[in-house]
Design a protein around this motif. Structure first.
Motif, PDB file in Angstrom:
ATOM      1  N   ILE A 105       1.126  -1.127   0.194  1.00 38.77           N
ATOM      2  CA  ILE A 105      -0.568   0.152  -0.051  1.00 38.77           C
ATOM      3  C   ILE A 105       0.957   0.997   0.244  1.00 38.77           C
ATOM      4  CG2 ILE A 105      -1.420   1.059   1.617  1.00 38.77           C
ATOM      5  CD1 ILE A 105      -2.911  -1.353   2.700  1.00 38.77           C
ATOM      6  N   LEU A 106       1.854   1.177   1.056  1.00 41.31           N
ATOM      7  CA  LEU A 106       2.441   2.134   0.962  1.00 41.31           C
ATOM      8  C   LEU A 106       3.564   2.276   0.032  1.00 41.31           C
ATOM      9  CD1 LEU A 106       3.137   2.919   4.573  1.00 41.31           C
ATOM     10  CD2 LEU A 106       2.221   4.347   3.430  1.00 41.31           C
ATOM     11  N   LYS A 107       4.112   1.799  -0.641  1.00 42.48           N
ATOM     12  CA  LYS A 107       4.808   2.145  -1.985  1.00 42.48           C
ATOM     13  C   LYS A 107       3.725   2.174  -2.938  1.00 42.48           C
ATOM     14  CE  LYS A 107       7.801  -0.263  -5.246  1.00 42.48           C
ATOM     15  NZ  LYS A 107       7.925   0.935  -6.195  1.00 42.48           N
ATOM     16  N   TYR A 108       2.685   1.829  -3.268  1.00 45.59           N
ATOM     17  CA  TYR A 108       1.370   2.317  -4.120  1.00 45.59           C
ATOM     18  C   TYR A 108       2.031   3.580  -4.265  1.00 45.59           C
ATOM     19  CZ  TYR A 108      -2.555   2.543  -7.482  1.00 45.59           C
ATOM     20  OH  TYR A 108      -2.708   3.488  -8.583  1.00 45.59           O
ATOM     21  N   CYS A 109       0.948   4.360  -2.668  1.00 44.71           N
ATOM     22  CA  CYS A 109       1.099   6.047  -2.651  1.00 44.71           C
ATOM     23  C   CYS A 109       2.173   6.942  -2.826  1.00 44.71           C
ATOM     24  CB  CYS A 109       0.121   5.562  -0.605  1.00 44.71           C
ATOM     25  SG  CYS A 109      -1.291   5.016  -0.427  1.00 44.71           S
ATOM     26  N   ASN A 110       3.363   6.195  -2.031  1.00 46.83           N
ATOM     27  CA  ASN A 110       4.481   7.150  -2.635  1.00 46.83           C
ATOM     28  C   ASN A 110       4.728   7.011  -4.210  1.00 46.83           C
ATOM     29  OD1 ASN A 110       6.516   8.647  -1.208  1.00 46.83           O
ATOM     30  ND2 ASN A 110       8.322   6.189  -2.078  1.00 46.83           N
ATOM     31  N   ASP A 111       4.707   5.868  -4.756  1.00 46.60           N
ATOM     32  CA  ASP A 111       5.028   6.266  -5.470  1.00 46.60           C
ATOM     33  C   ASP A 111       4.024   7.881  -7.055  1.00 46.60           C
ATOM     34  OD1 ASP A 111       6.360   4.355  -5.983  1.00 46.60           O
ATOM     35  OD2 ASP A 111       6.292   2.735  -6.636  1.00 46.60           O
ATOM     36  N   ASN A 112       2.399   6.749  -6.516  1.00 49.10           N
ATOM     37  CA  ASN A 112       1.711   7.890  -6.639  1.00 49.10           C
ATOM     38  C   ASN A 112       1.224   9.269  -6.154  1.00 49.10           C
ATOM     39  OD1 ASN A 112       0.338   5.933  -9.677  1.00 49.10           O
ATOM     40  ND2 ASN A 112       0.638   4.953  -7.600  1.00 49.10           N
ATOM     41  N   LYS A 113       2.115   9.571  -4.838  1.00 45.46           N
ATOM     42  CA  LYS A 113       1.369  10.546  -4.132  1.00 45.46           C
ATOM     43  C   LYS A 113       0.875  11.206  -3.849  1.00 45.46           C
ATOM     44  CE  LYS A 113       5.588  12.661  -6.135  1.00 45.46           C
ATOM     45  NZ  LYS A 113       5.884  11.011  -6.589  1.00 45.46           N
ATOM     46  N   LEU A 114      -0.460   9.975  -3.384  1.00 46.13           N
ATOM     47  CA  LEU A 114      -1.484   9.437  -2.050  1.00 46.13           C
ATOM     48  C   LEU A 114      -0.741  10.276  -1.068  1.00 46.13           C
ATOM     49  CD1 LEU A 114      -2.674   6.863  -4.222  1.00 46.13           C
ATOM     50  CD2 LEU A 114      -3.637   9.058  -4.453  1.00 46.13           C
ATOM     51  N   ALA A 115      -1.323  10.538   0.173  1.00 45.03           N
ATOM     52  CA  ALA A 115      -1.298  11.087   1.095  1.00 45.03           C
ATOM     53  C   ALA A 115      -1.838   9.635   1.612  1.00 45.03           C
ATOM     54  CB  ALA A 115      -1.671  12.669   1.064  1.00 45.03           C
ATOM     55  N   VAL A 116      -1.625   9.821   3.126  1.00 47.89           N
ATOM     56  CA  VAL A 116      -2.224   8.529   3.820  1.00 47.89           C
ATOM     57  C   VAL A 116      -2.156   9.219   5.558  1.00 47.89           C
ATOM     58  CG1 VAL A 116      -1.044   6.896   2.546  1.00 47.89           C
ATOM     59  CG2 VAL A 116      -0.554   7.267   4.251  1.00 47.89           C
ATOM     60  N   VAL A 117      -3.227   9.004   6.468  1.00 52.49           N
ATOM     61  CA  VAL A 117      -3.259   8.816   7.915  1.00 52.49           C
ATOM     62  C   VAL A 117      -2.911   7.533   8.715  1.00 52.49           C
ATOM     63  CG1 VAL A 117      -4.718   9.443   9.165  1.00 52.49           C
ATOM     64  CG2 VAL A 117      -4.483  10.869   7.267  1.00 52.49           C
ATOM     65  N   PRO A 118      -2.281   7.101   9.213  1.00 51.82           N
ATOM     66  CA  PRO A 118      -2.376   5.348   9.920  1.00 51.82           C
ATOM     67  C   PRO A 118      -3.421   5.724  10.949  1.00 51.82           C
ATOM     68  CG  PRO A 118       0.167   6.752   9.705  1.00 51.82           C
ATOM     69  CD  PRO A 118      -0.905   7.742   9.101  1.00 51.82           C
ATOM     70  N   ILE A 173      -6.214   9.263   2.525  1.00 52.25           N
ATOM     71  CA  ILE A 173      -6.660   7.749   2.444  1.00 52.25           C
ATOM     72  C   ILE A 173      -6.127   7.069   4.106  1.00 52.25           C
ATOM     73  CG2 ILE A 173      -5.847   5.634   1.930  1.00 52.25           C
ATOM     74  CD1 ILE A 173      -5.009   6.871  -1.062  1.00 52.25           C
ATOM     75  N   VAL A 174      -7.678   6.910   4.891  1.00 49.40           N
ATOM     76  CA  VAL A 174      -6.938   6.497   6.042  1.00 49.40           C
ATOM     77  C   VAL A 174      -6.661   5.035   6.144  1.00 49.40           C
ATOM     78  CG1 VAL A 174      -8.184   5.399   8.341  1.00 49.40           C
ATOM     79  CG2 VAL A 174      -8.511   7.826   7.240  1.00 49.40           C
ATOM     80  N   ILE A 175      -5.870   4.468   6.909  1.00 48.19           N
ATOM     81  CA  ILE A 175      -4.877   3.193   6.906  1.00 48.19           C
ATOM     82  C   ILE A 175      -5.426   2.282   7.928  1.00 48.19           C
ATOM     83  CG2 ILE A 175      -3.085   2.143   6.258  1.00 48.19           C
ATOM     84  CD1 ILE A 175      -1.495   3.083   4.383  1.00 48.19           C
ATOM     85  N   SER A 176      -6.584   1.469   8.230  1.00 52.87           N
ATOM     86  CA  SER A 176      -6.697   1.219   9.885  1.00 52.87           C
ATOM     87  C   SER A 176      -6.363   0.147   9.755  1.00 52.87           C
ATOM     88  CB  SER A 176      -8.012   1.321   9.907  1.00 52.87           C
ATOM     89  OG  SER A 176      -8.508   0.644  10.772  1.00 52.87           O
ATOM     90  N   MET A 177      -5.406   0.023  11.243  1.00 49.63           N
ATOM     91  CA  MET A 177      -4.781  -1.090  11.566  1.00 49.63           C
ATOM     92  C   MET A 177      -4.890  -2.413  12.928  1.00 49.63           C
ATOM     93  SD  MET A 177      -1.781  -0.650  10.083  1.00 49.63           S
ATOM     94  CE  MET A 177      -0.498  -1.767  11.283  1.00 49.63           C
ATOM     95  N   SER A 178      -7.484  -1.787  12.006  1.00 57.52           N
ATOM     96  CA  SER A 178      -7.642  -2.944  13.187  1.00 57.52           C
ATOM     97  C   SER A 178      -7.370  -4.489  12.621  1.00 57.52           C
ATOM     98  CB  SER A 178      -9.129  -2.438  13.292  1.00 57.52           C
ATOM     99  OG  SER A 178      -9.692  -2.245  12.261  1.00 57.52           O
ATOM    100  N   ARG A 179      -7.141  -4.668  11.445  1.00 59.67           N
ATOM    101  CA  ARG A 179      -7.310  -6.384  11.185  1.00 59.67           C
ATOM    102  C   ARG A 179      -5.952  -6.520  11.686  1.00 59.67           C
ATOM    103  NH1 ARG A 179     -10.071  -8.357   6.111  1.00 59.67           N
ATOM    104  NH2 ARG A 179      -8.046  -7.638   5.226  1.00 59.67           N
ATOM    105  N   MET A 180      -4.904  -5.752  11.945  1.00 62.61           N
ATOM    106  CA  MET A 180      -3.635  -6.762  12.708  1.00 62.61           C
ATOM    107  C   MET A 180      -4.033  -6.536  13.916  1.00 62.61           C
ATOM    108  SD  MET A 180      -1.066  -4.903   9.144  1.00 62.61           S
ATOM    109  CE  MET A 180       0.349  -5.402  10.066  1.00 62.61           C
ATOM    110  N   ASN A 181      -4.520  -7.620  14.323  1.00 67.27           N
ATOM    111  CA  ASN A 181      -4.778  -7.450  15.555  1.00 67.27           C
ATOM    112  C   ASN A 181      -4.031  -8.981  16.443  1.00 67.27           C
ATOM    113  OD1 ASN A 181      -6.630  -8.963  15.110  1.00 67.27           O
ATOM    114  ND2 ASN A 181      -8.241  -8.236  15.493  1.00 67.27           N
TER     115      ASN A 181
END
Ligand code: FAD
Ligand code: 2HG
Ligand code: ZN
Length: 484
Positions: free
Chosen positions: A71-84, A102-110
């Motif tokens: 996800i992050l590599k793609y966002c970085n390559d495409n200049k998409l901003a994210v919020v963890p 883009i919200v990156i929610s960590m709730s499924r990594m639990n």
């Protein structure tokens, strides 16, 4: 504040990439192609206080470190901003987007990955809920070194990202000491594996420390190794009333002297905070009379009888010396919990009238409560505080982690009001800077304190922080518009 046009807008093509990558239907909440309604995105766009609101149209819920990396590599390559985003319980507006990030929610990594019953080292996914981790540890006779009112929702990863302090810091110290290792993903997708589970590791710069309190600005924490401690079999709680802040300081000195190695918490609540709790919750008060201040003392040790006796003797002593006016020791776990609720429940009750102005401050302990008095005088003299609807300010309240010289100054208001804001800021920050305090003891900077970081960090420090930010996140995609 304006949206930075260096960031791309999320398109249906981007969404298609994420759908393809993450597979599961529930892993992508897509408001771009109209897949989900705005209301479903709202919990991710709005913060716990309902004070900060973004307009993200896309929430991603990865289930592995590899997913986060892609996800992050793609966002970085495409200049998409994210919020963890962890449990979204942060109190400085750092966990929600400002615009359309883009919200990156960590709730499924639990998951809980491993626990060493001899050393006490625990390895969990960043999205593991704090209370889940602590319950797991309790079943092993251990305790998580951090506890706080939001334990049922906040994530361990979010705790680490904010360097949360909480109610056990007096006993176990900060996460800078208790976090043994971190696995994190950098904006370009690099996986940084620093997931050491050992206490000692002097092999150069301790890079994981940058992620502790980094507030999601240089990468996403995916796993955490934490040093946990033996759970004390005997925990006792006392709650007492006092008539002045000088007496609170004397009581703290005596608690340290007399309870020494079993003292595990010393929390402060002013009378107003307790009366607000009575008004909003209507629970039975633990003490009959009203007092100007209240303290909660917890002891944790290995000999129940001995510890209880020690605590009772301490109470008797400070009562005889007229340091405290009245007090109670919990007789069982239920009563201990209800005494703790007198401290942990304040934050929730303060929202009762509509809004709250919050300040989380480190202040030399002798002057800690003076700020509450000074702010109250200022609000009164400006005609802003009063019992009637035409006054925006309901009251000026102070409580906090006395043992850590950390005051929570809260100003509950009937409505957010420019005149109140003008009377508070920069006044509060100048007051803090004059005393060499910190404008954020434990909640972080986020957006709420962004404009004021200069009161605690000088230009050289800011320049060094910016250099680190640029090194890790050259495209600036990680949690933009926040403190750095
Ligand atoms: P979020 O709110 O989701 O995020 C907080 C910040 O961390 C954001 O900047 C976000 O981008 C970032 N972040 C989250 N997860 C990650 C990740 N995996 N990788 C990188 N960045 C990430 N704080 C204290 O210090 N002490 C207290 O006693 C305390 N009590 C509280 C009581 C209540 C009732 C509430 C509502 C809050 C309290 N807090 C306290 C605030 C505290 O900061 C949070 O509760 C907690 O640490 C945040 O965790 P979270 O998972 O909710 O993170
Ligand atoms: C606490 O200690 C939290 O209860 C929240 O840090 C403080 O709401 C606050 O100001
Ligand atoms: Zn706190």
């Amino acid at each position: 504040l304006q949206r930075d046009e260096k960031y791309a807008h999320v398109t249906p093509e981007h969404v298609a990439f994420f759908r393809d990558l993450l597979g599961a239907e529930s892993a992508v909440l897509d408001g771009v192609g109209g897949g989900v309604a705005e209301a479903d995105l709202e919990p991710f766009n709005e913060d716990w206080m309902r004070k900060y609101r973004g307009q993200s149209r896309l929430v991603l819920r990865p289930s592995s470190t590899e997913d986060v990396s892609k996800i992050l590599k793609y966002c970085n390559d495409n200049k998409l901003a994210v919020v963890p985003q962890g449990g979204n319980t942060g109190l400085v507006g750092g966990s929600v987007p400002v615009f359309d990030e883009i919200v990156i929610s960590m709730s499924r990594m639990n998951a809980i990955h491993s626990f060493d019953e001899v050393s006490g080292s625990l390895v969990v996914d960043a999205g593991c809920i704090l209370e889940v981790a602590d319950h797991f540890l309790a079943s092993k006779g251990y305790i998580f070194p951090l506890d706080l009112g939001a334990k049922g929702s906040c994530h361990v990863g979010g705790n680490v990202a904010t360097n949360a302090g909480g109610l056990r810091l007096l006993r176990y110290g900060s996460l800078h000491g208790n976090v043994l290792g971190i696995e994190a993903v950098l904006p370009d997708g690099t996986i940084m594996n620093d997931l050491c589970t050992l206490r000692k590791n002097n092999t150069g710069y301790d890079l994981k420390q940058l992620f502790i309190g980094g507030e999601g600005t240089i990468g996403i924490i995916t796993k955490v190794a934490v040093q946990c401690h033996q759970r004390s079999p005997a925990v006792n709680v006392a709650y007492f009333g006092l008539e002045s802040y000088d007496k609170v300081q004397l009581a703290f000195r005596e608690a340290k002297k007399q309870l020494s190695e079993i003292l595990s918490a010393f929390e402060l609540m002013d009378g107003k905070s307790q009366r607000i709790l009575d008004t909003v919750k209507g629970d039975r008060k633990p003490l009959d009379d009203d007092h100007a201040f209240y303290c909660l003392v917890e002891t944790s040790g290995s000999n129940g009888e001995h510890d209880y006796e020690k605590l009772e003797k301490f109470l008797e002593d400070v009562m005889t010396k007229e340091i405290i006016a009245d007090g109670v020791v919990a007789q069982d776990e239920t009563q201990a919990k209800s005494l703790w609720a007198r401290r942990e429940g304040i934050t929730e009750c303060l929202g009762h009238w509509g809004g709250v102005y919050k300040y989380d401050l480190s202040i030399p302990i002798a002057e800690l409560y003076q700020l509450v008095e000074d702010v109250k005088a200022r609000m009164t003299s400006e005609g802003l505080l009063g019992d009637t609807e035409d006054h925006p300010v309901v009251d000026v309240v102070g409580y906090g982690h006395m043992g850590d010289a950390n005051l929570h100054l809260n100003i509950p208001v009937r409505r957010y009001d420019a005149a109140v804001e003008k009377a508070l800021e920069p006044y509060v920050y100048e007051w803090i800077a004059e005393r060499k305090g910190s404008i954020s003891a434990e909640h972080g900077i986020g957006v709420a304190k962004k404009a004021y970081i200069g009161y605690s960090k000088d230009e050289t420090m800011m320049r060094l922080m910016k250099q680190i930010k640029t090194l890790y996140d050259p495209n600036g995609i990680m949690n933009p518009y926040k403190y750095i």
